[in-house]
Motif scaffolding. Structure first.
Motif, PDB file in Angstrom:
ATOM      1  N   PHE A 261      39.564  52.395  23.937  1.00 33.84           N
ATOM      2  CA  PHE A 261      38.263  52.516  23.106  1.00 33.84           C
ATOM      3  C   PHE A 261      36.961  52.614  23.360  1.00 33.84           C
ATOM      4  O   PHE A 261      36.064  53.121  23.716  1.00 33.84           O
ATOM      5  N   LYS A 262      36.895  51.757  24.480  1.00 37.79           N
ATOM      6  CA  LYS A 262      35.349  50.783  24.986  1.00 37.79           C
ATOM      7  C   LYS A 262      35.599  51.279  26.193  1.00 37.79           C
ATOM      8  O   LYS A 262      34.867  50.682  27.222  1.00 37.79           O
ATOM      9  N   GLN A 263      36.481  51.845  26.669  1.00 34.99           N
ATOM     10  CA  GLN A 263      36.572  52.224  28.133  1.00 34.99           C
ATOM     11  C   GLN A 263      36.765  51.222  29.396  1.00 34.99           C
ATOM     12  O   GLN A 263      36.323  51.360  30.237  1.00 34.99           O
ATOM     13  N   LEU A 264      37.622  50.327  29.091  1.00 34.40           N
ATOM     14  CA  LEU A 264      37.651  48.525  29.809  1.00 34.40           C
ATOM     15  C   LEU A 264      38.673  49.144  30.712  1.00 34.40           C
ATOM     16  O   LEU A 264      39.780  49.769  30.850  1.00 34.40           O
ATOM     17  N   ARG A 265      38.264  48.282  31.939  1.00 31.58           N
ATOM     18  CA  ARG A 265      39.276  48.566  33.146  1.00 31.58           C
ATOM     19  C   ARG A 265      40.075  47.104  33.055  1.00 31.58           C
ATOM     20  O   ARG A 265      39.454  45.863  33.140  1.00 31.58           O
ATOM     21  N   VAL A 266      41.600  47.152  33.250  1.00 30.56           N
ATOM     22  CA  VAL A 266      42.475  46.257  33.310  1.00 30.56           C
ATOM     23  C   VAL A 266      43.288  46.122  35.002  1.00 30.56           C
ATOM     24  O   VAL A 266      43.067  46.750  35.119  1.00 30.56           O
ATOM     25  N   ILE A 267      42.380  45.369  35.482  1.00 30.55           N
ATOM     26  CA  ILE A 267      42.668  44.945  36.829  1.00 30.55           C
ATOM     27  C   ILE A 267      44.131  43.873  37.289  1.00 30.55           C
ATOM     28  O   ILE A 267      43.604  43.155  36.969  1.00 30.55           O
ATOM     29  N   GLY A 268      45.349  44.263  38.038  1.00 30.31           N
ATOM     30  CA  GLY A 268      45.998  42.991  38.564  1.00 30.31           C
ATOM     31  C   GLY A 268      45.573  42.313  39.441  1.00 30.31           C
ATOM     32  O   GLY A 268      45.302  43.403  40.786  1.00 30.31           O
ATOM     33  N   SER A 269      45.468  41.601  39.995  1.00 25.15           N
ATOM     34  CA  SER A 269      45.368  40.840  40.784  1.00 25.15           C
ATOM     35  C   SER A 269      46.032  39.817  40.914  1.00 25.15           C
ATOM     36  O   SER A 269      46.129  38.890  41.500  1.00 25.15           O
ATOM     37  N   THR A 270      46.560  40.204  43.207  1.00 29.42           N
ATOM     38  CA  THR A 270      47.169  39.170  43.913  1.00 29.42           C
ATOM     39  C   THR A 270      46.871  38.570  45.194  1.00 29.42           C
ATOM     40  O   THR A 270      46.992  39.744  46.191  1.00 29.42           O
ATOM     41  N   MET A 271      46.959  37.226  45.465  1.00 30.02           N
ATOM     42  CA  MET A 271      46.507  36.493  46.417  1.00 30.02           C
ATOM     43  C   MET A 271      45.216  37.009  47.258  1.00 30.02           C
ATOM     44  O   MET A 271      43.846  37.731  46.632  1.00 30.02           O
ATOM     45  N   GLY A 272      45.479  37.340  48.229  1.00 30.02           N
ATOM     46  CA  GLY A 272      44.101  38.261  49.626  1.00 30.02           C
ATOM     47  C   GLY A 272      44.638  37.868  50.363  1.00 30.02           C
ATOM     48  O   GLY A 272      45.747  38.159  50.540  1.00 30.02           O
ATOM     49  N   THR A 273      44.021  38.802  51.464  1.00 27.52           N
ATOM     50  CA  THR A 273      43.886  39.730  52.664  1.00 27.52           C
ATOM     51  C   THR A 273      43.930  38.031  53.541  1.00 27.52           C
ATOM     52  O   THR A 273      43.106  36.927  53.680  1.00 27.52           O
ATOM     53  N   ARG A 274      44.484  38.318  55.154  1.00 25.64           N
ATOM     54  CA  ARG A 274      43.716  37.599  56.258  1.00 25.64           C
ATOM     55  C   ARG A 274      42.471  37.478  55.751  1.00 25.64           C
ATOM     56  O   ARG A 274      42.072  36.320  56.242  1.00 25.64           O
ATOM     57  N   ASP A 275      42.121  39.153  56.077  1.00 27.94           N
ATOM     58  CA  ASP A 275      40.756  38.756  56.240  1.00 27.94           C
ATOM     59  C   ASP A 275      39.245  38.194  55.457  1.00 27.94           C
ATOM     60  O   ASP A 275      38.758  37.344  55.850  1.00 27.94           O
ATOM     61  N   GLU A 276      40.400  38.429  53.842  1.00 24.03           N
ATOM     62  CA  GLU A 276      39.664  37.792  52.851  1.00 24.03           C
ATOM     63  C   GLU A 276      39.508  36.366  52.979  1.00 24.03           C
ATOM     64  O   GLU A 276      38.502  35.729  52.651  1.00 24.03           O
ATOM     65  N   LEU A 277      40.604  35.315  53.713  1.00 26.51           N
ATOM     66  CA  LEU A 277      40.575  34.636  53.420  1.00 26.51           C
ATOM     67  C   LEU A 277      39.677  34.241  54.544  1.00 26.51           C
ATOM     68  O   LEU A 277      38.829  32.963  54.558  1.00 26.51           O
ATOM     69  N   GLY A 278      39.457  34.065  55.880  1.00 24.55           N
ATOM     70  CA  GLY A 278      38.541  34.648  56.316  1.00 24.55           C
ATOM     71  C   GLY A 278      36.735  34.203  55.989  1.00 24.55           C
ATOM     72  O   GLY A 278      36.285  33.624  56.233  1.00 24.55           O
ATOM     73  N   ARG A 279      36.347  35.801  55.728  1.00 26.45           N
ATOM     74  CA  ARG A 279      35.039  35.792  54.888  1.00 26.45           C
ATOM     75  C   ARG A 279      35.183  34.134  53.719  1.00 26.45           C
ATOM     76  O   ARG A 279      34.438  33.752  53.611  1.00 26.45           O
ATOM     77  N   LEU A 280      36.210  34.165  53.013  1.00 23.99           N
ATOM     78  CA  LEU A 280      35.797  32.771  52.089  1.00 23.99           C
ATOM     79  C   LEU A 280      35.932  31.869  52.292  1.00 23.99           C
ATOM     80  O   LEU A 280      34.459  30.986  52.198  1.00 23.99           O
ATOM     81  N   ALA A 281      36.742  31.581  53.843  1.00 30.09           N
ATOM     82  CA  ALA A 281      36.212  30.012  54.570  1.00 30.09           C
ATOM     83  C   ALA A 281      34.187  30.123  55.081  1.00 30.09           C
ATOM     84  O   ALA A 281      34.557  28.941  54.881  1.00 30.09           O
ATOM     85  N   ARG A 282      34.162  31.413  55.483  1.00 29.71           N
ATOM     86  CA  ARG A 282      33.108  31.551  55.985  1.00 29.71           C
ATOM     87  C   ARG A 282      32.047  31.440  54.890  1.00 29.71           C
ATOM     88  O   ARG A 282      31.312  30.300  54.386  1.00 29.71           O
ATOM     89  N   PHE A 283      31.903  32.095  54.002  1.00 33.15           N
ATOM     90  CA  PHE A 283      31.519  31.661  52.470  1.00 33.15           C
ATOM     91  C   PHE A 283      31.142  30.451  51.998  1.00 33.15           C
ATOM     92  O   PHE A 283      29.800  30.059  51.128  1.00 33.15           O
ATOM     93  N   VAL A 284      32.400  29.664  51.891  1.00 38.38           N
ATOM     94  CA  VAL A 284      31.986  28.164  51.239  1.00 38.38           C
ATOM     95  C   VAL A 284      31.519  27.251  52.160  1.00 38.38           C
ATOM     96  O   VAL A 284      30.408  26.962  52.074  1.00 38.38           O
ATOM     97  N   VAL A 285      31.922  27.312  54.020  1.00 40.52           N
ATOM     98  CA  VAL A 285      30.531  26.870  54.230  1.00 40.52           C
ATOM     99  C   VAL A 285      29.234  27.011  54.250  1.00 40.52           C
ATOM    100  O   VAL A 285      28.412  26.639  54.253  1.00 40.52           O
TER     101      VAL A 285
END
Length: 322
Positions: A261-285
């Motif tokens: 009724f509220k047109q909600l989105r439910v999205i499953g999420s598991t871990m992340g990719t190697r590229d995302e890990l690289g972006r995460l590390a750079r973002f944290v720094v």
């Protein structure tokens, strides 16, 4: 070599199956390399393995651990990406139906050395300490993908983090705050709500409390205990991103009527990719984020960290020095 391994499993007493002692050295094969582990960190995945969830008994003994930072055979400082795709897989490795994590099919990172595919290594930015780097590959990567890939939120949006003190929750709060989101968190524990505020949350509420307004996205790792609250907290068209269910995966109400009724989105999420890990590390720094670390222990004392994790007495990540 010294390692922390599951040698038996028990749902009622998971630590009874934990052995911190000598295990065989890893073997490199093909395009795999041996990483000398400097620091690793614990995840709920390790406790679930000791309970027999996701790790069949016929694979025991199994060295536990998904997170690690260390040096490769050329002396380069690296992060270890724990998601191992099947041979020949191309694209997002988290979508590979035959993917595995270190410590599920192959020995994990809670050891002095670990064998991994060379393609799974990510350069460690110089601005990250070993302890901070060891926090990133599982809980922090999970949080990064939840927020920036799957929730698709923007600076100024309001997000609700269910739970306030675990590894993923603290990462969500710190990452969301650094990205310009308005972050709210929940916890039954007043001290943990206070912790959320110190980590950058704009507000912290009792679990299940009525919120002052609807949110754009809910980041859900608790599951059954908070599911109805997560659905009710969303604005029409909002998004729930779920990456875990520590309280169980069978809520009393599925809330299907409200979801459609509220047109909600439910999205499953598991871990992340190697590229995302690289972006995460750079973002944290780049943002000067210091991942919340609960405690730092020697590998020989890993049982103490497992006990804290199993009891839920953790605020942030437990880091293990190899």
């Amino acid at each position: 070599m010294l390692a922390a391994a599951a040698v038996s499993q028990s749902t009622s007493d998971p630590l009874s199956g934990l052995l911190v002692g000598e295990q065989p050295e890893p073997e490199a094969r093909g395009d795999w390399v041996i990483v000398d582990v400097v620091a690793a960190s614990l995840n709920h995945h390790d406790v679930w393995s000791l309970k027999g969830v996701g790790l069949p008994a016929d694979r025991l003994p199994m060295i536990l651990g998904c997170d690690a930072a260390g040096t490769d055979p050329d002396g380069n400082e690296v992060l270890v990406h724990a998601v191992i795709p099947s041979p020949g897989w191309l694209g997002d490795e988290t979508l590979d139906p035959r993917r595995t994590l270190l410590s599920e099919l192959l020995p994990g990172t809670l050891a002095q050395r670990v064998a991994v595919p060379a393609a799974n290594l990510v350069p460690k930015p110089a601005g990250l300490s070993w302890e901070q780097a060891a926090c990133l590959p599982t809980a922090w990567l999970t949080a990064y993908r939840m927020l920036f890939t799957n929730a698709a939120v923007h600076p100024g949006d309001t997000v609700l983090v269910q739970g306030a003190a675990g590894g993923v929750a603290t990462a969500l709060i710190q990452l969301g705050s650094a990205a310009g989101l308005r972050v709210w968190a929940t916890s039954r524990d007043g001290a943990k709500r206070d912790l959320a505020l110190t980590l950058g949350a704009d507000a912290a509420y009792e679990t299940g409390a009525r919120l002052p307004e609807r949110v754009d996205a809910v980041l859900e790792t608790v599951g059954a205990a908070t599911w109805s609250h997560s659905v009710n907290a969303l604005r029409p068209g909002g998004t729930i991103v779920i990456s875990g269910a520590t309280s169980g995966d069978a809520p009393a109400k599925a809330e299907l009527t409200k979801i459609f009724f509220k047109q909600l989105r439910v999205i499953g999420s598991t871990m992340g990719t190697r590229d995302e890990l690289g972006r995460l590390a750079r973002f944290v720094v780049a943002k000067g984020i210091e991942p919340r670390i609960d405690s730092v222990l020697a590998l020989a004392d890993a049982r103490e960290g497992f006990a804290k994790l199993a009891d839920g007495a953790v605020s942030g990540k437990i880091v293990i020095h190899a």
